[in-house]
Design a protein around this motif. Structure first.
Motif, short mmCIF file in Angstrom:
data_model
loop_
_atom_site.label_atom_id
_atom_site.label_comp_id
_atom_site.label_asym_id
_atom_site.label_seq_id
_atom_site.Cartn_x
_atom_site.Cartn_y
_atom_site.Cartn_z
N ALA A 161 -4.51 20.88 -6.89
CA ALA A 161 -4.61 22.34 -6.92
C ALA A 161 -3.35 23.02 -6.40
N THR A 162 -2.28 22.28 -6.21
CA THR A 162 -1.05 22.84 -5.67
C THR A 162 0.09 22.56 -6.63
N THR A 163 0.88 23.58 -6.95
CA THR A 163 2.01 23.41 -7.85
C THR A 163 3.16 22.74 -7.10
N GLY A 164 4.20 22.43 -7.83
CA GLY A 164 5.35 21.77 -7.22
C GLY A 164 6.02 22.62 -6.16
N THR A 165 5.84 23.95 -6.22
CA THR A 165 6.47 24.82 -5.23
C THR A 165 5.59 25.02 -4.00
N GLY A 166 4.42 24.39 -4.01
CA GLY A 166 3.53 24.52 -2.87
C GLY A 166 2.58 25.69 -2.97
N SER A 167 2.63 26.43 -4.08
CA SER A 167 1.74 27.57 -4.26
C SER A 167 0.37 27.09 -4.75
N PRO A 168 -0.70 27.41 -4.02
CA PRO A 168 -2.01 26.88 -4.39
C PRO A 168 -2.55 27.51 -5.67
N LEU A 169 -3.03 26.67 -6.59
CA LEU A 169 -3.68 27.16 -7.79
C LEU A 169 -5.12 27.54 -7.50
N LEU A 170 -5.69 26.93 -6.47
CA LEU A 170 -7.05 27.24 -6.07
C LEU A 170 -7.05 27.68 -4.61
N THR A 171 -7.79 28.72 -4.32
CA THR A 171 -7.95 29.12 -2.93
C THR A 171 -8.93 28.17 -2.25
N ASP A 172 -9.01 28.26 -0.93
CA ASP A 172 -9.98 27.44 -0.20
C ASP A 172 -11.40 27.73 -0.67
N GLU A 173 -11.66 28.99 -1.03
CA GLU A 173 -13.00 29.34 -1.48
C GLU A 173 -13.28 28.75 -2.87
N ASP A 174 -12.24 28.70 -3.74
CA ASP A 174 -12.40 28.03 -5.03
C ASP A 174 -12.75 26.56 -4.82
N VAL A 175 -12.04 25.94 -3.91
CA VAL A 175 -12.28 24.52 -3.62
C VAL A 175 -13.68 24.34 -3.05
N ARG A 176 -14.09 25.25 -2.17
CA ARG A 176 -15.44 25.18 -1.59
C ARG A 176 -16.50 25.21 -2.67
N GLU A 177 -16.33 26.07 -3.65
CA GLU A 177 -17.30 26.17 -4.74
C GLU A 177 -17.40 24.88 -5.53
N GLU A 178 -16.25 24.25 -5.78
CA GLU A 178 -16.27 23.00 -6.55
C GLU A 178 -16.85 21.85 -5.73
N VAL A 179 -16.52 21.81 -4.44
CA VAL A 179 -17.07 20.75 -3.59
C VAL A 179 -18.58 20.93 -3.44
N ASP A 180 -19.03 22.17 -3.21
CA ASP A 180 -20.47 22.41 -3.12
C ASP A 180 -21.18 22.03 -4.41
N THR A 181 -20.54 22.31 -5.54
CA THR A 181 -21.12 21.93 -6.84
C THR A 181 -21.23 20.43 -6.96
N PHE A 182 -20.18 19.72 -6.56
CA PHE A 182 -20.20 18.26 -6.64
C PHE A 182 -21.24 17.69 -5.69
N MET A 183 -21.34 18.27 -4.51
CA MET A 183 -22.37 17.83 -3.55
C MET A 183 -23.76 18.05 -4.12
N PHE A 184 -23.99 19.21 -4.72
CA PHE A 184 -25.29 19.54 -5.28
C PHE A 184 -25.63 18.63 -6.45
N GLU A 185 -24.69 18.50 -7.39
CA GLU A 185 -24.97 17.73 -8.61
C GLU A 185 -24.93 16.22 -8.38
N GLY A 186 -24.19 15.78 -7.37
CA GLY A 186 -23.98 14.35 -7.22
C GLY A 186 -24.82 13.68 -6.16
N HIS A 187 -25.71 14.39 -5.53
CA HIS A 187 -26.51 13.79 -4.46
C HIS A 187 -27.97 13.66 -4.87
N ASP A 188 -28.59 14.79 -5.17
CA ASP A 188 -30.01 14.80 -5.52
C ASP A 188 -30.27 14.10 -6.85
#
Length: 519
Positions: A301-328
Protein backbone atom coordinates in the motif's frame (compact mmCIF):
# COMPACT_ATOMS: atom_id res chain seq x y z
CA UNK A 1 -67.10 40.59 -0.07
CA UNK A 2 -66.78 38.28 2.92
CA UNK A 3 -68.05 35.42 0.85
CA UNK A 4 -65.42 36.10 -1.81
CA UNK A 5 -62.69 36.26 0.83
CA UNK A 6 -63.81 32.97 2.34
CA UNK A 7 -63.76 31.29 -1.07
CA UNK A 8 -60.24 32.52 -1.72
CA UNK A 9 -58.98 31.08 1.56
CA UNK A 10 -60.78 27.84 0.79
CA UNK A 11 -59.16 27.64 -2.61
CA UNK A 12 -55.74 28.32 -1.13
CA UNK A 13 -56.24 25.50 1.34
CA UNK A 14 -57.26 23.16 -1.47
CA UNK A 15 -54.17 24.11 -3.48
CA UNK A 16 -51.97 23.61 -0.42
CA UNK A 17 -53.47 20.19 0.26
CA UNK A 18 -52.99 19.21 -3.38
CA UNK A 19 -49.37 20.36 -3.25
CA UNK A 20 -48.81 18.25 -0.16
CA UNK A 21 -50.62 15.23 -1.56
CA UNK A 22 -49.04 15.31 -5.01
CA UNK A 23 -45.70 13.72 -3.91
CA UNK A 24 -47.63 11.08 -1.98
CA UNK A 25 -49.83 10.33 -4.99
CA UNK A 26 -46.78 10.21 -7.27
CA UNK A 27 -45.10 7.82 -4.83
CA UNK A 28 -48.21 5.62 -4.70
CA UNK A 29 -48.40 5.52 -8.50
CA UNK A 30 -44.73 4.50 -8.69
CA UNK A 31 -45.33 1.82 -6.05
CA UNK A 32 -48.26 0.41 -7.99
CA UNK A 33 -46.24 0.40 -11.21
CA UNK A 34 -43.32 -1.27 -9.47
CA UNK A 35 -45.58 -3.86 -7.86
CA UNK A 36 -47.07 -4.69 -11.24
CA UNK A 37 -43.57 -5.45 -12.56
CA UNK A 38 -42.31 -7.52 -9.61
CA UNK A 39 -45.52 -9.32 -8.82
CA UNK A 40 -45.43 -11.00 -12.22
CA UNK A 41 -42.62 -13.06 -10.69
CA UNK A 42 -44.04 -15.84 -8.48
CA UNK A 43 -43.63 -15.49 -4.74
CA UNK A 44 -45.45 -15.48 -1.41
CA UNK A 45 -48.27 -13.02 -0.73
CA UNK A 46 -47.04 -9.60 0.37
CA UNK A 47 -48.71 -7.01 2.60
CA UNK A 48 -48.20 -3.23 2.85
CA UNK A 49 -45.16 -2.05 4.81
CA UNK A 50 -44.08 -5.52 6.06
CA UNK A 51 -43.98 -7.18 2.63
CA UNK A 52 -43.32 -10.91 3.07
CA UNK A 53 -41.39 -10.52 6.32
CA UNK A 54 -44.52 -11.43 8.30
CA UNK A 55 -43.65 -15.06 7.50
CA UNK A 56 -40.53 -14.72 9.68
CA UNK A 57 -41.99 -12.82 12.62
CA UNK A 58 -41.60 -14.68 15.89
CA UNK A 59 -39.46 -17.41 14.35
CA UNK A 60 -36.15 -18.61 15.75
CA UNK A 61 -32.98 -18.55 13.66
CA UNK A 62 -33.09 -22.23 12.70
CA UNK A 63 -36.79 -21.95 11.87
CA UNK A 64 -36.06 -18.99 9.58
CA UNK A 65 -33.45 -21.03 7.71
CA UNK A 66 -35.90 -23.91 7.23
CA UNK A 67 -38.70 -21.59 6.08
CA UNK A 68 -36.47 -19.89 3.51
CA UNK A 69 -35.26 -23.26 2.22
CA UNK A 70 -38.82 -24.57 1.91
CA UNK A 71 -39.97 -21.38 0.19
CA UNK A 72 -37.11 -21.50 -2.30
CA UNK A 73 -37.88 -25.12 -3.22
CA UNK A 74 -41.49 -24.18 -4.09
CA UNK A 75 -40.43 -22.13 -7.11
CA UNK A 76 -38.57 -23.07 -10.28
CA UNK A 77 -35.27 -21.31 -9.72
CA UNK A 78 -36.66 -17.78 -9.31
CA UNK A 79 -39.10 -16.08 -6.96
CA UNK A 80 -39.93 -12.66 -5.56
CA UNK A 81 -40.18 -11.42 -1.99
CA UNK A 82 -40.71 -8.02 -0.39
CA UNK A 83 -38.39 -7.07 2.46
CA UNK A 84 -40.64 -4.44 3.96
CA UNK A 85 -41.23 -2.00 1.10
CA UNK A 86 -38.28 -3.26 -0.96
CA UNK A 87 -38.73 -5.92 -3.65
CA UNK A 88 -36.08 -8.60 -4.05
CA UNK A 89 -35.65 -11.35 -6.63
CA UNK A 90 -34.21 -14.62 -5.37
CA UNK A 91 -32.36 -17.13 -7.58
CA UNK A 92 -31.57 -20.82 -7.09
CA UNK A 93 -30.83 -21.96 -10.65
CA UNK A 94 -27.27 -21.92 -12.07
CA UNK A 95 -28.27 -20.40 -15.41
CA UNK A 96 -29.91 -17.40 -13.73
CA UNK A 97 -27.05 -17.03 -11.25
CA UNK A 98 -24.54 -16.86 -14.10
CA UNK A 99 -26.42 -13.93 -15.65
CA UNK A 100 -25.96 -11.93 -12.46
CA UNK A 101 -22.48 -12.83 -11.15
CA UNK A 102 -20.80 -14.21 -14.27
CA UNK A 103 -20.08 -10.85 -15.91
CA UNK A 104 -18.63 -7.55 -14.76
CA UNK A 105 -21.98 -5.73 -15.04
CA UNK A 106 -23.70 -6.53 -11.75
CA UNK A 107 -20.76 -6.31 -9.33
CA UNK A 108 -22.38 -4.02 -6.77
CA UNK A 109 -23.45 -5.86 -3.62
CA UNK A 110 -27.06 -5.81 -2.46
CA UNK A 111 -28.05 -2.67 -0.57
CA UNK A 112 -28.62 -4.65 2.64
CA UNK A 113 -24.83 -5.12 2.80
CA UNK A 114 -24.86 -1.54 4.07
CA UNK A 115 -25.87 -3.09 7.40
CA UNK A 116 -22.24 -4.23 7.54
CA UNK A 117 -20.96 -0.79 6.65
CA UNK A 118 -20.30 0.41 10.21
CA UNK A 119 -18.35 -2.79 10.83
CA UNK A 120 -16.42 -3.37 7.62
CA UNK A 121 -16.46 0.10 6.07
CA UNK A 122 -15.56 -0.13 2.39
CA UNK A 123 -13.48 -3.29 2.44
CA UNK A 124 -13.53 -5.78 -0.44
CA UNK A 125 -16.80 -7.34 0.68
CA UNK A 126 -18.83 -4.14 0.72
CA UNK A 127 -17.05 -1.68 -1.61
CA UNK A 128 -17.99 -1.06 -5.24
CA UNK A 129 -16.81 0.51 -8.48
CA UNK A 130 -13.31 1.82 -8.88
CA UNK A 131 -12.52 1.59 -5.18
CA UNK A 132 -13.30 -2.14 -5.15
CA UNK A 133 -11.30 -2.69 -8.36
CA UNK A 134 -8.19 -0.87 -7.07
CA UNK A 135 -8.26 -2.58 -3.67
CA UNK A 136 -8.79 -6.01 -5.24
CA UNK A 137 -5.84 -5.40 -7.57
CA UNK A 138 -3.70 -4.28 -4.63
CA UNK A 139 -4.62 -7.18 -2.33
CA UNK A 140 -4.53 -10.09 -4.80
CA UNK A 141 -0.70 -10.53 -4.63
CA UNK A 142 -0.91 -11.11 -0.88
CA UNK A 143 -2.54 -14.48 -1.61
CA UNK A 144 0.35 -15.69 -3.79
CA UNK A 145 1.32 -19.37 -3.45
CA UNK A 146 4.58 -18.52 -1.71
CA UNK A 147 2.74 -16.47 0.92
CA UNK A 148 0.24 -19.27 1.54
CA UNK A 149 3.14 -21.71 1.84
CA UNK A 150 4.46 -19.61 4.73
CA UNK A 151 1.09 -19.80 6.46
CA UNK A 152 1.24 -23.62 6.57
CA UNK A 153 3.40 -23.43 9.70
CA UNK A 154 0.70 -21.43 11.44
CA UNK A 155 -1.97 -23.93 10.36
CA UNK A 156 0.06 -26.89 11.61
CA UNK A 157 1.00 -25.35 14.95
CA UNK A 158 -2.57 -24.44 15.77
CA UNK A 159 -3.79 -27.82 14.53
CA UNK A 160 -1.45 -29.49 17.03
CA UNK A 161 -2.81 -27.34 19.86
CA UNK A 162 -6.38 -28.18 18.77
CA UNK A 163 -5.68 -31.91 18.97
CA UNK A 164 -4.18 -31.57 22.43
CA UNK A 165 -7.21 -29.61 23.64
CA UNK A 166 -9.49 -32.37 22.35
CA UNK A 167 -7.38 -35.20 23.78
CA UNK A 168 -9.03 -35.21 27.22
CA UNK A 169 -12.43 -35.76 25.58
CA UNK A 170 -11.29 -38.93 23.78
CA UNK A 171 -12.36 -42.44 24.86
CA UNK A 172 -14.80 -41.07 27.45
CA UNK A 173 -17.97 -42.47 25.88
CA UNK A 174 -19.42 -38.94 26.03
CA UNK A 175 -19.85 -36.64 23.04
CA UNK A 176 -18.03 -33.32 22.93
CA UNK A 177 -19.14 -30.20 21.11
CA UNK A 178 -16.20 -29.64 18.79
CA UNK A 179 -17.50 -26.32 17.41
CA UNK A 180 -16.03 -24.04 20.12
CA UNK A 181 -12.69 -25.87 19.88
CA UNK A 182 -12.54 -25.39 16.12
CA UNK A 183 -13.69 -21.79 16.54
CA UNK A 184 -10.78 -20.94 18.84
CA UNK A 185 -8.29 -22.70 16.57
CA UNK A 186 -9.58 -20.76 13.57
CA UNK A 187 -9.39 -17.54 15.57
CA UNK A 188 -5.76 -18.23 16.48
CA UNK A 189 -4.99 -18.95 12.82
CA UNK A 190 -6.69 -15.86 11.45
CA UNK A 191 -5.26 -13.47 14.03
CA UNK A 192 -1.72 -14.64 13.32
CA UNK A 193 -2.06 -14.81 9.53
CA UNK A 194 -4.13 -11.64 9.17
CA UNK A 195 -2.64 -9.37 11.83
CA UNK A 196 0.54 -11.09 12.96
CA UNK A 197 -0.64 -11.30 16.57
CA UNK A 198 -1.13 -14.34 18.76
CA UNK A 199 -4.27 -14.17 20.90
CA UNK A 200 -3.90 -17.73 22.30
CA UNK A 201 -7.64 -18.27 22.09
CA UNK A 202 -7.17 -22.03 22.48
CA UNK A 203 -5.07 -21.86 25.63
CA UNK A 204 -6.07 -18.59 27.35
CA UNK A 205 -8.76 -20.35 29.36
CA UNK A 206 -11.39 -17.68 28.84
CA UNK A 207 -13.65 -16.39 26.10
CA UNK A 208 -12.09 -13.92 23.72
CA UNK A 209 -13.81 -10.52 23.58
CA UNK A 210 -13.00 -10.16 19.88
CA UNK A 211 -14.65 -13.40 18.73
CA UNK A 212 -17.62 -12.85 21.04
CA UNK A 213 -18.13 -9.44 19.44
CA UNK A 214 -17.99 -11.00 15.95
CA UNK A 215 -20.64 -13.55 16.90
CA UNK A 216 -22.93 -10.99 18.48
CA UNK A 217 -22.63 -8.64 15.51
CA UNK A 218 -23.66 -11.49 13.20
CA UNK A 219 -26.77 -12.05 15.31
CA UNK A 220 -27.54 -8.32 15.32
CA UNK A 221 -27.41 -8.31 11.52
CA UNK A 222 -30.15 -10.95 11.32
CA UNK A 223 -32.26 -9.29 14.02
CA UNK A 224 -32.13 -6.01 12.12
CA UNK A 225 -32.91 -7.70 8.81
CA UNK A 226 -36.26 -9.07 9.98
CA UNK A 227 -37.32 -5.73 11.52
CA UNK A 228 -38.13 -3.29 8.67
CA UNK A 229 -38.47 -0.37 11.09
CA UNK A 230 -34.77 -0.78 11.94
CA UNK A 231 -33.58 -0.70 8.32
CA UNK A 232 -33.11 3.10 8.24
CA UNK A 233 -29.85 4.04 9.93
CA UNK A 234 -31.58 6.86 11.84
CA UNK A 235 -33.92 4.53 13.70
CA UNK A 236 -31.41 1.70 14.08
CA UNK A 237 -28.72 3.81 15.73
CA UNK A 238 -31.23 5.07 18.29
CA UNK A 239 -32.45 1.58 19.12
CA UNK A 240 -31.10 -0.81 21.76
CA UNK A 241 -29.66 -2.97 18.97
CA UNK A 242 -27.92 0.02 17.43
CA UNK A 243 -26.41 1.10 20.74
CA UNK A 244 -25.18 -2.44 21.40
CA UNK A 245 -23.62 -2.57 17.92
CA UNK A 246 -21.71 0.63 18.67
CA UNK A 247 -20.29 -0.96 21.83
CA UNK A 248 -19.20 -4.08 19.95
CA UNK A 249 -17.63 -2.08 17.12
CA UNK A 250 -15.60 -0.10 19.66
CA UNK A 251 -14.07 -3.43 20.78
CA UNK A 252 -13.35 -4.66 17.26
CA UNK A 253 -12.10 -1.46 15.70
CA UNK A 254 -10.08 -0.47 18.73
CA UNK A 255 -8.18 -3.75 18.68
CA UNK A 256 -7.53 -3.67 14.93
CA UNK A 257 -6.39 -0.05 14.92
CA UNK A 258 -3.96 -0.72 17.75
CA UNK A 259 -2.43 -3.67 15.89
CA UNK A 260 -2.13 -1.65 12.65
CA UNK A 261 -0.31 1.19 14.39
CA UNK A 262 2.14 -1.22 16.00
CA UNK A 263 2.80 -3.13 12.75
CA UNK A 264 3.27 0.08 10.77
CA UNK A 265 5.87 1.29 13.31
CA UNK A 266 7.66 -2.06 13.03
CA UNK A 267 7.72 -1.88 9.22
CA UNK A 268 8.98 1.70 9.32
CA UNK A 269 11.88 0.51 11.48
CA UNK A 270 12.62 -2.29 9.03
CA UNK A 271 12.60 0.18 6.14
CA UNK A 272 15.47 1.97 7.86
CA UNK A 273 17.68 -0.58 6.12
CA UNK A 274 18.12 -3.32 8.68
CA UNK A 275 16.32 -5.93 6.54
CA UNK A 276 16.01 -5.79 2.79
CA UNK A 277 14.03 -9.05 2.64
CA UNK A 278 12.27 -9.48 5.97
CA UNK A 279 10.26 -12.46 4.77
CA UNK A 280 13.47 -14.45 4.40
CA UNK A 281 15.07 -13.30 7.64
CA UNK A 282 15.04 -15.08 10.98
CA UNK A 283 14.12 -13.77 14.39
CA UNK A 284 17.46 -14.61 15.99
CA UNK A 285 16.23 -17.96 17.27
CA UNK A 286 16.55 -19.88 14.00
CA UNK A 287 12.90 -19.38 13.09
CA UNK A 288 11.74 -17.91 9.80
CA UNK A 289 10.21 -14.45 10.17
CA UNK A 290 6.52 -14.57 9.26
CA UNK A 291 4.75 -11.84 7.40
CA UNK A 292 1.05 -11.46 8.11
CA UNK A 293 -1.59 -10.29 5.67
CA UNK A 294 -1.45 -6.91 7.41
CA UNK A 295 2.33 -6.59 6.83
CA UNK A 296 1.93 -7.44 3.16
CA UNK A 297 -0.93 -5.01 2.80
CA UNK A 298 1.01 -2.21 4.46
CA UNK A 299 4.00 -2.91 2.21
CA UNK A 300 2.01 -3.06 -1.03
CA UNK A 301 0.00 0.00 0.00
CA UNK A 302 3.03 2.29 -0.20
CA UNK A 303 4.50 3.76 -3.38
CA UNK A 304 8.20 3.98 -4.07
CA UNK A 305 8.25 7.52 -2.66
CA UNK A 306 6.81 6.37 0.63
CA UNK A 307 3.40 7.95 0.01
CA UNK A 308 0.68 5.62 1.33
CA UNK A 309 -1.92 4.45 -1.19
CA UNK A 310 -4.11 3.31 1.69
CA UNK A 311 -4.73 5.15 4.92
CA UNK A 312 -4.64 3.28 8.22
CA UNK A 313 -8.44 3.32 8.18
CA UNK A 314 -8.46 1.77 4.68
CA UNK A 315 -6.17 -0.96 5.96
CA UNK A 316 -8.38 -1.43 9.03
CA UNK A 317 -11.40 -2.02 6.82
CA UNK A 318 -9.60 -4.66 4.77
CA UNK A 319 -8.16 -6.41 7.82
CA UNK A 320 -11.56 -6.42 9.55
CA UNK A 321 -13.07 -7.85 6.35
CA UNK A 322 -10.46 -10.59 6.21
CA UNK A 323 -10.97 -11.35 9.89
CA UNK A 324 -14.74 -11.53 9.39
CA UNK A 325 -14.68 -13.59 6.20
CA UNK A 326 -11.75 -15.81 7.13
CA UNK A 327 -12.62 -16.92 10.65
CA UNK A 328 -16.28 -17.83 10.99
CA UNK A 329 -16.49 -19.31 7.50
CA UNK A 330 -13.62 -21.76 7.98
CA UNK A 331 -14.91 -22.73 11.43
CA UNK A 332 -18.24 -23.70 9.88
CA UNK A 333 -16.61 -25.52 6.96
CA UNK A 334 -14.34 -27.62 9.20
CA UNK A 335 -17.09 -28.44 11.70
CA UNK A 336 -19.56 -29.55 9.02
CA UNK A 337 -16.81 -31.65 7.38
CA UNK A 338 -16.08 -33.45 10.65
CA UNK A 339 -19.82 -33.97 11.15
CA UNK A 340 -20.26 -35.58 7.72
CA UNK A 341 -17.14 -37.73 8.03
CA UNK A 342 -18.36 -38.87 11.45
CA UNK A 343 -21.63 -39.96 9.83
CA UNK A 344 -19.85 -41.85 7.04
CA UNK A 345 -17.25 -44.21 8.56
CA UNK A 346 -16.49 -45.78 5.19
CA UNK A 347 -15.39 -42.41 3.78
CA UNK A 348 -13.58 -41.56 7.01
CA UNK A 349 -11.62 -44.81 6.74
CA UNK A 350 -10.51 -43.90 3.23
CA UNK A 351 -9.36 -40.50 4.49
CA UNK A 352 -7.44 -42.19 7.32
CA UNK A 353 -5.69 -44.38 4.76
CA UNK A 354 -4.78 -41.34 2.66
CA UNK A 355 -3.39 -39.49 5.68
CA UNK A 356 -1.44 -42.55 6.85
CA UNK A 357 0.10 -42.96 3.40
CA UNK A 358 1.37 -39.37 3.64
CA UNK A 359 2.64 -39.29 7.23
CA UNK A 360 3.33 -42.96 7.92
CA UNK A 361 2.25 -42.63 11.55
CA UNK A 362 4.62 -39.73 12.34
CA UNK A 363 3.51 -36.58 14.13
CA UNK A 364 5.54 -34.17 12.00
CA UNK A 365 3.82 -30.93 10.92
CA UNK A 366 2.00 -30.95 7.59
CA UNK A 367 3.76 -29.13 4.76
CA UNK A 368 2.26 -27.58 1.63
CA UNK A 369 3.32 -30.71 -0.27
CA UNK A 370 1.46 -32.89 2.25
CA UNK A 371 -1.69 -30.80 2.00
CA UNK A 372 -1.57 -30.90 -1.80
CA UNK A 373 -1.43 -34.70 -1.64
CA UNK A 374 -4.69 -34.88 0.38
CA UNK A 375 -6.87 -35.21 -2.69
CA UNK A 376 -9.62 -37.30 -1.10
CA UNK A 377 -9.85 -34.99 1.92
CA UNK A 378 -10.09 -32.04 -0.46
CA UNK A 379 -13.01 -33.71 -2.23
CA UNK A 380 -14.65 -34.28 1.17
CA UNK A 381 -14.27 -30.59 1.99
CA UNK A 382 -15.70 -29.57 -1.37
CA UNK A 383 -18.67 -31.90 -0.94
CA UNK A 384 -19.17 -30.48 2.55
CA UNK A 385 -19.26 -26.97 1.11
CA UNK A 386 -21.83 -28.16 -1.42
CA UNK A 387 -24.17 -29.47 1.28
CA UNK A 388 -23.36 -26.83 3.89
CA UNK A 389 -21.92 -23.75 2.11
CA UNK A 390 -20.39 -21.46 4.72
CA UNK A 391 -22.25 -18.56 3.11
CA UNK A 392 -25.63 -19.95 2.13
CA UNK A 393 -26.88 -16.70 0.62
CA UNK A 394 -25.44 -13.53 -0.89
CA UNK A 395 -26.77 -10.61 -2.91
CA UNK A 396 -26.11 -8.26 -5.81
CA UNK A 397 -27.77 -5.14 -7.19
CA UNK A 398 -28.53 -5.13 -10.92
CA UNK A 399 -26.81 -2.33 -12.82
CA UNK A 400 -29.16 -2.59 -15.81
CA UNK A 401 -32.41 -4.27 -16.81
CA UNK A 402 -32.14 -8.04 -17.18
CA UNK A 403 -34.45 -10.90 -18.13
CA UNK A 404 -34.32 -13.87 -15.77
CA UNK A 405 -36.41 -16.96 -16.44
CA UNK A 406 -38.59 -14.96 -18.81
CA UNK A 407 -39.29 -12.26 -16.20
CA UNK A 408 -38.29 -8.63 -16.52
CA UNK A 409 -36.04 -7.46 -13.65
CA UNK A 410 -35.35 -3.71 -13.65
CA UNK A 411 -32.01 -2.05 -12.99
CA UNK A 412 -31.40 -1.37 -9.31
CA UNK A 413 -33.10 -4.57 -8.17
CA UNK A 414 -31.66 -6.50 -5.26
CA UNK A 415 -31.02 -10.07 -6.42
CA UNK A 416 -30.37 -12.77 -3.83
CA UNK A 417 -28.40 -15.92 -4.68
CA UNK A 418 -29.51 -18.99 -2.67
CA UNK A 419 -26.25 -20.97 -2.75
CA UNK A 420 -27.68 -23.66 -0.47
CA UNK A 421 -30.37 -24.42 -3.04
CA UNK A 422 -28.21 -23.92 -6.15
CA UNK A 423 -26.05 -26.75 -4.80
CA UNK A 424 -29.04 -29.08 -4.60
CA UNK A 425 -30.01 -29.01 -8.28
CA UNK A 426 -30.64 -32.66 -9.21
CA UNK A 427 -29.65 -31.96 -12.82
CA UNK A 428 -26.04 -31.48 -11.74
CA UNK A 429 -25.97 -33.34 -8.42
CA UNK A 430 -28.16 -36.47 -8.63
CA UNK A 431 -29.39 -37.68 -5.24
CA UNK A 432 -28.32 -34.24 -4.07
CA UNK A 433 -28.78 -34.77 -0.33
CA UNK A 434 -26.33 -37.70 -0.29
CA UNK A 435 -22.76 -37.04 0.88
CA UNK A 436 -20.58 -38.25 -2.00
CA UNK A 437 -17.05 -36.76 -2.19
CA UNK A 438 -16.41 -38.56 -5.48
CA UNK A 439 -18.71 -36.05 -7.17
CA UNK A 440 -15.55 -33.96 -7.28
CA UNK A 441 -13.34 -36.45 -9.06
CA UNK A 442 -11.88 -34.61 -12.08
CA UNK A 443 -13.72 -36.75 -14.62
CA UNK A 444 -17.07 -36.25 -12.89
CA UNK A 445 -16.58 -32.53 -12.40
CA UNK A 446 -16.10 -32.11 -16.14
CA UNK A 447 -19.25 -34.05 -16.98
CA UNK A 448 -22.21 -31.88 -17.80
CA UNK A 449 -21.83 -29.66 -14.75
CA UNK A 450 -22.77 -26.04 -15.19
CA UNK A 451 -19.88 -23.76 -14.09
CA UNK A 452 -22.22 -21.91 -11.74
CA UNK A 453 -23.84 -24.99 -10.20
CA UNK A 454 -21.18 -25.03 -7.47
CA UNK A 455 -20.35 -21.62 -5.98
CA UNK A 456 -19.30 -21.96 -2.29
CA UNK A 457 -16.87 -19.06 -2.78
CA UNK A 458 -19.18 -17.14 -5.11
CA UNK A 459 -17.91 -16.83 -8.71
CA UNK A 460 -17.14 -14.32 -11.42
CA UNK A 461 -15.21 -11.08 -10.83
CA UNK A 462 -16.23 -10.85 -7.14
CA UNK A 463 -15.35 -14.41 -6.15
CA UNK A 464 -13.73 -14.98 -2.77
CA UNK A 465 -10.11 -13.87 -2.85
CA UNK A 466 -9.21 -16.16 0.09
CA UNK A 467 -10.60 -19.48 -1.13
CA UNK A 468 -7.18 -21.17 -1.48
CA UNK A 469 -6.26 -19.98 2.00
CA UNK A 470 -9.51 -21.41 3.39
CA UNK A 471 -9.11 -24.85 1.79
CA UNK A 472 -5.50 -25.15 2.97
CA UNK A 473 -6.42 -24.22 6.53
CA UNK A 474 -9.37 -26.63 6.55
CA UNK A 475 -7.25 -29.45 5.15
CA UNK A 476 -4.56 -28.94 7.77
CA UNK A 477 -6.80 -28.69 10.83
CA UNK A 478 -9.22 -31.45 9.83
CA UNK A 479 -6.34 -33.79 8.97
CA UNK A 480 -4.71 -32.98 12.32
CA UNK A 481 -7.82 -34.26 14.11
CA UNK A 482 -8.15 -37.33 11.90
CA UNK A 483 -4.48 -38.26 12.36
CA UNK A 484 -5.21 -38.71 16.07
CA UNK A 485 -8.90 -39.71 16.31
CA UNK A 486 -11.72 -41.71 14.85
CA UNK A 487 -14.96 -39.79 15.13
CA UNK A 488 -18.66 -40.66 15.40
CA UNK A 489 -21.61 -38.29 15.40
CA UNK A 490 -24.12 -37.99 18.23
CA UNK A 491 -26.76 -36.57 15.86
CA UNK A 492 -28.10 -37.55 12.47
CA UNK A 493 -28.38 -34.99 9.69
CA UNK A 494 -32.12 -34.70 10.32
CA UNK A 495 -31.45 -33.95 13.99
CA UNK A 496 -28.72 -31.41 13.29
CA UNK A 497 -30.49 -28.10 12.70
CA UNK A 498 -28.98 -25.14 10.86
CA UNK A 499 -28.77 -21.52 11.95
CA UNK A 500 -27.99 -18.89 9.32
CA UNK A 501 -26.60 -15.69 10.85
CA UNK A 502 -24.53 -14.56 7.87
CA UNK A 503 -22.73 -17.91 8.24
CA UNK A 504 -24.30 -21.39 7.99
CA UNK A 505 -23.77 -22.57 11.56
CA UNK A 506 -24.89 -25.81 13.25
CA UNK A 507 -27.50 -25.13 15.93
CA UNK A 508 -26.12 -26.12 19.35
CA UNK A 509 -22.78 -27.07 17.81
CA UNK A 510 -21.51 -30.43 16.53
CA UNK A 511 -21.50 -33.30 19.04
CA UNK A 512 -18.89 -35.97 18.28
CA UNK A 513 -17.48 -39.03 20.02
CA UNK A 514 -13.68 -39.12 19.82
CA UNK A 515 -11.78 -42.40 19.88
CA UNK A 516 -8.00 -42.33 19.87
CA UNK A 517 -6.55 -44.25 16.95
CA UNK A 518 -4.27 -47.20 17.59
CA UNK A 519 -1.05 -47.59 15.64
Amino acid sequence: MAMSSYSTVDMLLVVLVLLLLTPVLQWLIRRVQMSQIYDKIPGPKAYPFVGTLYLLFGKKSHEIFTLIDQRTRQYDGIHRIWVGMTPEVRLSRAEYVEQIIGASKHTEKATLYRFLGDWLGEGLLTSKGERWFQHRKLITPTFHFNILDGFCEVFAENGAVLVERLQRHANTGQPVNIYPFVTKAALDVICETAMGVQVHAQTAGEDNAYVNAVYELSSLFLERLVRPWLHPDWTFRRSALGRRQAQLLAILHGYTRKVIQERRRTLDQQHAGERNQPEAEGDGLGRRKRLAFLDLLLQSATTGTGSPLLTDEDVREEVDTFMFEGHDTTTAGMSWALFLLALHPEVQERVHQEIDSIFGGSDRPATMQDLTAMRLLERCLKETLRLYPSVAFFGRTTSEDVTLGGYHVPAGTIVGIHVYNVHRDERFFPDAETFDPDRFLPERTAENRHPYAYIPFSAGPRNCIGQKFALLEEKCLVSSILRRFRIRSHRTRAEQLIVNELITRPKDGILLYLEEREW
